[in-house]
Write a protein that holds these residues in place. Structure first.
Motif, short mmCIF file in Angstrom:
data_model
loop_
_atom_site.label_atom_id
_atom_site.label_comp_id
_atom_site.label_asym_id
_atom_site.label_seq_id
_atom_site.Cartn_x
_atom_site.Cartn_y
_atom_site.Cartn_z
N TRP A 36 0.83 -1.20 0.00
CA TRP A 36 0.00 0.00 0.00
C TRP A 36 0.86 1.25 0.00
CZ3 TRP A 36 -0.87 4.35 2.90
CH2 TRP A 36 -2.02 5.08 2.60
N TYR A 37 1.90 1.28 0.85
CA TYR A 37 2.76 2.47 0.89
C TYR A 37 3.52 2.67 -0.43
CZ TYR A 37 1.95 3.90 5.70
OH TYR A 37 1.37 4.38 6.85
N GLN A 38 3.83 1.58 -1.10
CA GLN A 38 4.47 1.72 -2.41
C GLN A 38 3.50 2.27 -3.45
OE1 GLN A 38 6.99 -1.85 -3.51
NE2 GLN A 38 6.36 -2.51 -1.45
N LYS A 39 2.30 1.67 -3.52
CA LYS A 39 1.35 2.06 -4.57
C LYS A 39 0.64 3.37 -4.26
CE LYS A 39 0.53 -2.64 -6.24
NZ LYS A 39 -0.41 -3.80 -6.26
N ALA A 40 0.20 3.54 -3.02
CA ALA A 40 -0.58 4.73 -2.69
C ALA A 40 0.30 5.94 -2.42
CB ALA A 40 -1.46 4.45 -1.47
N MET A 41 1.41 5.73 -1.69
CA MET A 41 2.23 6.86 -1.26
C MET A 41 3.49 7.04 -2.10
SD MET A 41 0.43 8.25 0.99
CE MET A 41 1.65 9.51 1.40
N GLY A 42 3.78 6.09 -2.98
CA GLY A 42 4.91 6.26 -3.88
C GLY A 42 6.27 6.06 -3.25
N VAL A 99 -3.75 14.00 -7.97
CA VAL A 99 -4.28 13.39 -9.19
C VAL A 99 -4.14 11.88 -9.11
CG1 VAL A 99 -3.90 13.16 -11.68
CG2 VAL A 99 -3.90 15.43 -10.62
N HIS A 100 -2.98 11.41 -8.68
CA HIS A 100 -2.76 9.96 -8.50
C HIS A 100 -3.78 9.38 -7.53
CE1 HIS A 100 -0.92 6.22 -7.16
NE2 HIS A 100 -0.77 6.72 -5.95
N ALA A 101 -4.01 10.04 -6.41
CA ALA A 101 -4.96 9.55 -5.41
C ALA A 101 -6.36 9.49 -5.99
CB ALA A 101 -4.92 10.44 -4.18
N ALA A 102 -6.74 10.54 -6.71
CA ALA A 102 -8.09 10.58 -7.29
C ALA A 102 -8.28 9.47 -8.31
CB ALA A 102 -8.32 11.95 -7.92
N HIS A 103 -7.28 9.25 -9.15
CA HIS A 103 -7.39 8.25 -10.21
C HIS A 103 -7.23 6.83 -9.67
CE1 HIS A 103 -6.27 11.40 -13.53
NE2 HIS A 103 -7.34 11.73 -12.82
N SER A 104 -6.68 6.70 -8.47
CA SER A 104 -6.46 5.37 -7.88
C SER A 104 -7.53 5.01 -6.85
CB SER A 104 -5.08 5.31 -7.21
OG SER A 104 -4.06 5.62 -8.14
N GLY A 105 -8.47 5.90 -6.62
CA GLY A 105 -9.53 5.63 -5.66
C GLY A 105 -9.06 5.62 -4.22
N ILE A 106 -8.02 6.39 -3.91
CA ILE A 106 -7.49 6.45 -2.55
C ILE A 106 -8.37 7.39 -1.73
CG2 ILE A 106 -5.52 7.15 -1.14
CD1 ILE A 106 -3.76 6.43 -3.62
N ALA A 107 -8.92 6.89 -0.64
CA ALA A 107 -9.83 7.68 0.19
C ALA A 107 -9.05 8.69 1.02
CB ALA A 107 -10.63 6.77 1.11
N LEU A 108 -9.53 9.92 1.03
CA LEU A 108 -8.94 10.98 1.84
C LEU A 108 -9.81 11.21 3.07
CD1 LEU A 108 -8.08 13.55 -0.99
CD2 LEU A 108 -6.70 11.64 -0.16
N THR A 109 -9.18 11.71 4.14
CA THR A 109 -9.93 12.02 5.35
C THR A 109 -10.06 13.52 5.58
OG1 THR A 109 -7.92 11.87 6.70
CG2 THR A 109 -9.25 9.87 6.47
N GLY A 110 -9.33 14.34 4.80
CA GLY A 110 -9.43 15.78 4.96
C GLY A 110 -8.38 16.50 4.15
N ALA A 111 -8.51 17.82 4.12
CA ALA A 111 -7.55 18.68 3.44
C ALA A 111 -7.63 20.07 4.04
CB ALA A 111 -7.83 18.74 1.94
N SER A 112 -6.50 20.69 4.33
CA SER A 112 -6.50 21.97 5.04
C SER A 112 -5.42 22.90 4.52
CB SER A 112 -6.28 21.76 6.55
OG SER A 112 -7.32 21.02 7.12
N ASP A 113 -5.75 24.19 4.57
CA ASP A 113 -4.78 25.26 4.39
C ASP A 113 -4.40 25.74 5.79
OD1 ASP A 113 -3.46 27.68 4.05
OD2 ASP A 113 -4.73 28.34 2.40
N HIS A 114 -3.13 25.53 6.16
CA HIS A 114 -2.67 25.90 7.50
C HIS A 114 -1.92 27.23 7.53
CE1 HIS A 114 -4.05 22.21 9.27
NE2 HIS A 114 -3.29 21.45 8.49
N LEU A 115 -2.06 28.04 6.48
CA LEU A 115 -1.38 29.32 6.30
C LEU A 115 0.10 29.11 5.97
CD1 LEU A 115 -2.92 31.51 9.19
CD2 LEU A 115 -3.74 31.22 6.85
N VAL A 116 0.80 28.29 6.73
CA VAL A 116 2.21 27.99 6.46
C VAL A 116 2.38 26.85 5.45
CG1 VAL A 116 3.02 28.84 8.69
CG2 VAL A 116 2.30 26.45 8.46
N SER A 117 1.28 26.10 5.24
CA SER A 117 1.37 24.90 4.41
C SER A 117 0.00 24.55 3.86
CB SER A 117 1.91 23.72 5.23
OG SER A 117 1.01 23.41 6.30
N GLU A 118 0.00 23.64 2.88
CA GLU A 118 -1.22 23.04 2.35
C GLU A 118 -1.11 21.54 2.54
OE1 GLU A 118 -2.83 25.90 -1.15
OE2 GLU A 118 -1.02 24.75 -1.65
#
Length: 291
Positions: A36-42, A99-118
């Protein structure tokens, strides 16, 4: 806006006096998690043994996975890992992974702009939290007079990031990908302040309700600690799955020796081999300090 850097000063997470070098997870299903870490996280497998594998990017070890016959699934509220945060070189690479995650069906739990980072969030198949993020240029960070940095949790427009990103096939994480920080579940925030700031010598860079963020070199945070799930919980057991240990690498040898001396003064048990100290933190998580 006030900043504390110039064009000649290092700003990357790994160029600070101390930084997070490595994360080690105990898992139940080693072949499945490694795949999973190889395929999903590269990540790529760099080393194999009978009980574990070390994975990384461009030859740099980042994550070790091991298993054991007595490994027991850690409860969600146990002290340990909140997430391992993989820092990619820039917004372009964050978009490529999305894009890889979207095309691979990888489920996300959230996304945030932290001002210092995305940042984009997900869990591995055994529930270990993951963040993948890119830092904004430090000239865009806002420091306040007490030396802390302004952070927030704002929505990140994933559709915009996806639309801006190339759609060609993805071959894994780019060279330069690293562990930018590690976020822990602990039992008590004042205890965390005492350990990471007063013992290890990291700076307190930000506070949220129920969380403190610590760093070296005025980075936004190398270590986060929260009690959102784990307030008042007992130490994690040594056979639990999840975060077994992690490594803080010191670029500044004097800071390493100061931390080592403080641990000795407080009679916190450590094992020293040359320029490497190993210990168990107040919440039962293994920690390696390396100069």
């Amino acid at each position: 806006m006030t900043t504390e850097t110039t064009a000649t000063q290092p700003t990357h997470a790994l160029d600070m006096p101390a930084y997070i070098d490595h994360s080690h997870l105990v898992v139940s299903d080693l072949p499945m998690l490694s795949d999973w870490y190889q395929k999903a996280m590269g990540l790529s497998v760099l080393e194999k043994s009978a009980f574990g594998q070390t994975l990384g990017v461009a030859g740099r070890p980042l994550l070790t996975l091991t298993t054991a016959a007595n490994a027991a699934r850690a409860p969600r509220n146990a002290p340990g890992l909140f997430h391992t945060a993989f820092l990619v070189p820039d917004r372009f690479e964050l978009g490529r992974w999305l894009v890889h995650a979207a095309h691979s069906g990888i489920a996300l739990t959230g996304a945030s702009d932290h001002l210092v980072s995305e940042a984009i969030y997900l869990d591995d198949p055994e529930g270990n939290g993951i963040e993948i993020y890119r830092d904004r240029d430090r000239s865009e960070w806002n420091y306040v007079p007490d030396g802390t940095v302004k952070m927030a949790t704002l929505p990140l427009d994933l559709q915009k990031l996806y639309d801006e990103s190339p759609k060609e096939s993805w071959g894994g994480q780019a060279d330069g990908t690293a562990i930018g920080h590690i976020h822990l579940q602990v039992s008590d925030i004042p205890e965390a302040d005492g350990f990471f700031r007063d013992v290890l010598g990291l700076d307190l860079m930000a506070r949220y309700p129920g969380a403190s963020f610590f760093a070296s070199g005025k980075y936004h945070h190398h270590i986060g600690a929260n009690v959102w799930n784990s307030r008042g919980q007992p130490k994690r057991q040594s056979n639990m799955t999840g975060l077994s240990d992690y490594t803080i690498q010191f670029n500044d040898a004097a800071k390493f020796e100061t931390a080592a001396k403080k641990l000795e003064e407080l009679e916190i048990p450590t094992t020293r081999q040359g320029e490497r100290l190993s210990l168990i933190d107040p919440w039962g998580i293994g920690l390696n300090l390396v100069a």
